[in-house]
Design a protein around this motif. Sequence first.
Motif, PDB file in Angstrom:
ATOM      1  N   SER A  89       0.850  -1.197   0.000  1.00  0.00           N
ATOM      2  CA  SER A  89       0.000   0.000   0.000  1.00  0.00           C
ATOM      3  C   SER A  89       0.881   1.241   0.000  1.00  0.00           C
ATOM      4  O   SER A  89       1.957   1.258   0.607  1.00  0.00           O
ATOM      5  CB  SER A  89      -0.894   0.022   1.244  1.00  0.00           C
ATOM      6  OG  SER A  89      -1.741  -1.092   1.245  1.00  0.00           O
ATOM      7  N   TYR A  90       0.384   2.285  -0.646  1.00  0.00           N
ATOM      8  CA  TYR A  90       1.131   3.541  -0.746  1.00  0.00           C
ATOM      9  C   TYR A  90       0.359   4.666  -0.085  1.00  0.00           C
ATOM     10  O   TYR A  90      -0.858   4.581   0.106  1.00  0.00           O
ATOM     11  CB  TYR A  90       1.409   3.865  -2.220  1.00  0.00           C
ATOM     12  CG  TYR A  90       2.212   2.783  -2.901  1.00  0.00           C
ATOM     13  CD1 TYR A  90       3.587   2.727  -2.748  1.00  0.00           C
ATOM     14  CD2 TYR A  90       1.581   1.802  -3.661  1.00  0.00           C
ATOM     15  CE1 TYR A  90       4.335   1.720  -3.354  1.00  0.00           C
ATOM     16  CE2 TYR A  90       2.312   0.800  -4.276  1.00  0.00           C
ATOM     17  CZ  TYR A  90       3.687   0.767  -4.117  1.00  0.00           C
ATOM     18  OH  TYR A  90       4.410  -0.232  -4.710  1.00  0.00           O
ATOM     19  N   ARG A  91       1.058   5.737   0.243  1.00  0.00           N
ATOM     20  CA  ARG A  91       0.448   6.875   0.954  1.00  0.00           C
ATOM     21  C   ARG A  91      -0.677   7.537   0.176  1.00  0.00           C
ATOM     22  O   ARG A  91      -1.586   8.116   0.755  1.00  0.00           O
ATOM     23  CB  ARG A  91       1.509   7.911   1.278  1.00  0.00           C
ATOM     24  CG  ARG A  91       2.463   7.456   2.321  1.00  0.00           C
ATOM     25  CD  ARG A  91       3.457   8.533   2.646  1.00  0.00           C
ATOM     26  NE  ARG A  91       4.493   7.978   3.505  1.00  0.00           N
ATOM     27  CZ  ARG A  91       5.239   8.680   4.295  1.00  0.00           C
ATOM     28  NH1 ARG A  91       5.090   9.980   4.343  1.00  0.00           N
ATOM     29  NH2 ARG A  91       6.143   8.094   5.030  1.00  0.00           N
ATOM     30  N   ASP A  92      -0.620   7.460  -1.144  1.00  0.00           N
ATOM     31  CA  ASP A  92      -1.670   8.106  -1.949  1.00  0.00           C
ATOM     32  C   ASP A  92      -2.937   7.264  -2.029  1.00  0.00           C
ATOM     33  O   ASP A  92      -3.883   7.609  -2.718  1.00  0.00           O
ATOM     34  CB  ASP A  92      -1.153   8.437  -3.344  1.00  0.00           C
ATOM     35  CG  ASP A  92      -0.804   7.197  -4.162  1.00  0.00           C
ATOM     36  OD1 ASP A  92      -0.943   6.073  -3.654  1.00  0.00           O
ATOM     37  OD2 ASP A  92      -0.382   7.374  -5.324  1.00  0.00           O
ATOM     38  N   GLY A  93      -2.963   6.129  -1.325  1.00  0.00           N
ATOM     39  CA  GLY A  93      -4.154   5.283  -1.288  1.00  0.00           C
ATOM     40  C   GLY A  93      -4.163   4.158  -2.314  1.00  0.00           C
ATOM     41  O   GLY A  93      -5.064   3.325  -2.317  1.00  0.00           O
ATOM     42  N   THR A  94      -3.181   4.131  -3.186  1.00  0.00           N
ATOM     43  CA  THR A  94      -3.118   3.052  -4.177  1.00  0.00           C
ATOM     44  C   THR A  94      -2.455   1.820  -3.563  1.00  0.00           C
ATOM     45  O   THR A  94      -1.724   1.911  -2.579  1.00  0.00           O
ATOM     46  CB  THR A  94      -2.337   3.486  -5.430  1.00  0.00           C
ATOM     47  OG1 THR A  94      -1.001   3.824  -5.055  1.00  0.00           O
ATOM     48  CG2 THR A  94      -3.001   4.667  -6.118  1.00  0.00           C
TER      49      THR A  94
END
Length: 97
Positions: A53-58
């Motif tokens: 998971s990434y900070r931008d929600g992806t």
Amino acid sequence: MPSDFEEYEIQVMKDGRWNTEAVRNSETLSRQLAKELLGNKQCAGVRIVGNQSYRDGTTNETVIFEKPRTSTATSRSRSIRLRWQIRVASGLATFSA
């Protein structure tokens, strides 16, 4: 060897669908569980999906392992089908109405 994945989903094939059976934080533990699950006769296959998971929600999901469970019935069916195809191709098969 460090991994880029945060978690690993261990999924099993049942009734033609992949279902998440467990989630682990270690690839090694995931592979051990996947091997155990393949021993279950009701399990048609197993796969491991690594999730990041990434900070931008992806999120990124990657299948890192997949193995079908081969059964003797399936192998026998394929063998019979192959022998029939050989007979048809060689002109040895006869058809009746």
